[in-house]
Design an enzyme around this catalytic site. Sequence first.
Site, short mmCIF file in Angstrom:
data_model
loop_
_atom_site.label_atom_id
_atom_site.label_comp_id
_atom_site.label_asym_id
_atom_site.label_seq_id
_atom_site.Cartn_x
_atom_site.Cartn_y
_atom_site.Cartn_z
N HIS A 79 0.83 -1.17 0.11
CA HIS A 79 -0.11 0.03 -0.10
C HIS A 79 0.86 1.13 0.00
O HIS A 79 2.06 1.19 0.51
CB HIS A 79 -0.91 0.04 1.21
CG HIS A 79 -1.91 -1.10 1.14
ND1 HIS A 79 -3.11 -1.32 0.48
CD2 HIS A 79 -1.76 -2.32 1.90
CE1 HIS A 79 -3.61 -2.18 1.01
NE2 HIS A 79 -2.81 -2.91 1.57
N ALA A 80 0.37 2.46 -0.29
CA ALA A 80 1.03 3.67 -0.40
C ALA A 80 2.30 3.76 -1.03
O ALA A 80 2.44 3.10 -2.14
CB ALA A 80 1.11 4.11 1.16
#
Length: 88
Positions: free
Chosen positions: A15-16
């Site tokens: 994620h991110a």
Amino acid sequence: MPERRVTVASKVGLHARPAALVARAAAAQPVTVHIAKDGGTPVAAGSVLNLMTLGAGHGDEVLISAEGDGAQAAVDTVAELVGTDLDE
């Protein structure tokens, strides 16, 4: 078709920031790199959205694969990133 299993090392999973770094590296390869969570449907690893919707968290095992000329190197490059803590 080369493939490699690797454990997601980043504490936030794919994620991110880690997803962005992995997607950028996958998209730069001469072949399409796919990634799948154990037992899941493979998705193109060159897309941040695909990586984030994969739901691969810290400690999850994923399967990275590719096909064609340069596939082994592409798989190794992406697997190295997924297996590295990219949170720092």
